[in-house]
Design a protein around this motif. Sequence first.
Motif, mmCIF file in Angstrom:
data_model
loop_
_atom_site.group_PDB
_atom_site.id
_atom_site.type_symbol
_atom_site.label_atom_id
_atom_site.label_comp_id
_atom_site.label_asym_id
_atom_site.label_seq_id
_atom_site.Cartn_x
_atom_site.Cartn_y
_atom_site.Cartn_z
ATOM 1 N N ARG B 41 1.260 -0.972 0.146
ATOM 2 C CA ARG B 41 -0.174 -0.041 0.035
ATOM 3 C C ARG B 41 0.910 1.281 0.231
ATOM 4 N NH1 ARG B 41 -5.014 -0.571 3.634
ATOM 5 N NH2 ARG B 41 -5.890 -2.543 2.978
ATOM 6 N N LYS B 297 -12.330 7.030 9.805
ATOM 7 C CA LYS B 297 -10.701 7.477 9.301
ATOM 8 C C LYS B 297 -10.307 8.464 10.284
ATOM 9 C CE LYS B 297 -8.374 8.230 5.019
ATOM 10 N NZ LYS B 297 -8.432 8.604 3.419
ATOM 11 N N ARG B 303 -4.840 4.535 11.777
ATOM 12 C CA ARG B 303 -4.009 5.555 11.339
ATOM 13 C C ARG B 303 -3.129 6.146 11.963
ATOM 14 N NH1 ARG B 303 -6.954 5.903 5.715
ATOM 15 N NH2 ARG B 303 -8.037 4.032 6.172
ATOM 16 N N THR B 326 -3.553 -1.871 6.366
ATOM 17 C CA THR B 326 -3.877 0.080 6.874
ATOM 18 C C THR B 326 -2.823 0.189 7.747
ATOM 19 O OG1 THR B 326 -6.306 -0.536 6.366
ATOM 20 C CG2 THR B 326 -6.098 0.893 7.910
ATOM 21 N N SER B 329 1.205 0.094 6.693
ATOM 22 C CA SER B 329 1.140 1.192 5.511
ATOM 23 C C SER B 329 1.220 2.864 6.782
ATOM 24 C CB SER B 329 0.074 1.217 5.447
ATOM 25 O OG SER B 329 0.075 2.405 4.024
#
Lengths: 371, 371
Positions: B41, B297, B303, B326, B329
């Motif tokens: 990613r 998000k 995140r 995720t 990344s």
Amino acid sequence: MTAPEDRNAGPGPSASKGTVISVDAMGGDLGPAAVVAGLDRSAKKNPDIRFILHGPQEELSRLVAKRRHLGGRVEIREAPGVVRMADKPSQVMRQGQGTSMWSALESVRNGEATVCVSCGNTGALMALSMVRLRKLPGVSRPAIAVLWPSRNPQGFNVMLDVGADIRADAQDLLQYALMGASYARNGLDLVRPRVGLLNVGTEEHKGRAELHAAHQLIEGHAGDANYDFVGYVEGGDIPGDRADVIVTDGFTGNIAIKTGEGTAKLIGDLLREAFAYTPLSRLASVLAYTSLRRLQKRIDPRRVNGGVFLGLNGTVVKSHGAADATGVSAAVKLAFQLAQSGFSERLAQRIAGAGEAIPVASGSQQNGTHA
Amino acid sequence: MTAPEDRNAGPGPSASKGTVISVDAMGGDLGPAAVVAGLDRSAKKNPDIRFILHGPQEELSRLVAKRRHLGGRVEIREAPGVVRMADKPSQVMRQGQGTSMWSALESVRNGEATVCVSCGNTGALMALSMVRLRKLPGVSRPAIAVLWPSRNPQGFNVMLDVGADIRADAQDLLQYALMGASYARNGLDLVRPRVGLLNVGTEEHKGRAELHAAHQLIEGHAGDANYDFVGYVEGGDIPGDRADVIVTDGFTGNIAIKTGEGTAKLIGDLLREAFAYTPLSRLASVLAYTSLRRLQKRIDPRRVNGGVFLGLNGTVVKSHGAADATGVSAAVKLAFQLAQSGFSERLAQRIAGAGEAIPVASGSQQNGTHA
């Protein structure tokens, strides 16, 4: 219980049956109107509740008279002084006589009520409670316990201390475990609460020295004091389902709950923003209204409003300073439940029993293990 | 930078331009497949990124070969051993050679990369980082810093220490302030970050003695070290907008972030339940899908994945053990940003400057005050 003179219309709170809560009308950010509105809500829902309300007589009489559910259920006690949020606890201890906070505690001290509710200055309320109600025999540091939304079936966990004292040694942490377990039995109806000790990891070698000593003490008293000890728990277990009672010092506990509260509020605000973002999402929020209300009710800090001061002769419920009618009503509900269960007396017996390191002989006729 | 042999297809990461990140492929809960998927990613989004990947050669070659964006951008280093989540740090320090974690740090130690990413055992990673990378001159205790969702314009605050060490004296807290401010400048692009010291109240008389000493020290260095000191902050300010950098000891910080994370996850789960409750609310969730995704998000811990070890010769990004593609990344993105900004070198200068108690003479040509 004494029979105080009733200055309000109708029969006084102690003239008829019902549980009496002593309420400090002043010192909250929204003033006495919010407090009286909260009492009105509680009175509407609960026919067995009565109040002694402390503050400036004239203003309070006017506010109470406007509320239809409070007729004959509130006795007002004149107390012209107000403890302000900025007042220093030491100063309030010396000069606090004549304030509504002092007067509200006095009704617990003299046995007219077993529980007091205040939205005022936390430090001043704790300091006044210590000198006026005094610590329970065997208690070295009183603690403030809160209910925190959790994944457990009862919906909440008990956490203490959240700020009565920034220090706690192993013996204090044991007392917090005993007091927290009692609170969970009486406030959350858990027969045998699971107690966890807050640490940075669940492995036995982790954390500070006083935690290792506390681990042994709390484990050793589990049988006699009728709780299960689950060992160390982490921050994520405060809203989790591994324990019902989370024990920690007041420095760590205060920062943990304020972090949790702040995070919950941030998410709530972002959620509102998200729903206002597009016409479609605004429509969605209308459709989901009932579901979202249910969620809000579940996690709204106002609903779990009320830190409870434990370890004193009598119970004090500290409501948020910014509590509105909903918040005040939630604090009153908690106070009522604790008053009804005879929590103060049971806790005193439990602590005395642990002090002698023997199983407690409960004086309760309802349930011998429910202290 | 040295030119390591490229065992993968295509030109090696150091054979062409780009920033090289050293990655520990093993030790995460989801295994190397999740790590490789995360790298893919990152590689897709960022043409300037290259990797040295440490772990069992054969397995990793197979995983990398399946990913279309990784061709020619990953060099694999054979390291058959794996540090497990249950391994004790002391044991890993003695016997860790040959593990992927050790090998990943080695690439930072020998200058092939300036930043290392691992999803493995935090305690072992910190212990190995201490012995292999060594502390920066002038640093007594390294710290782990995290980014936390906040009301500030940059969307996150820096908080440290969240668990490198359970103790911190006033001098350590000062170093955390310096390191946290550097991180905020380089990781969040804040020219002059506002630093707050975590306490149970904002009044100057509150809290423990070491906090009062730290308050003075941090205040005294604000001018030289190019940050603003906002004084004491509370738990609610961690997700708030009063400060950009929150300084605390590793015990308190660890419990605070885990409480915040647990609370955020609980709310997320309750929100999902609320939307599944009725046909109407299910319809609502479809209509609000985009808005809810945006919210998710914003607050998804994956995140902001990546605690950063500060105070070492080189930067180590610790990703969540449970990180999926995720999460990996996100950790790689952070590592890239820190590597690009020359963060390690700038931080070293900043700490050295503060040790001498003189204004820092930055060696950076881009921006003399951006260390």
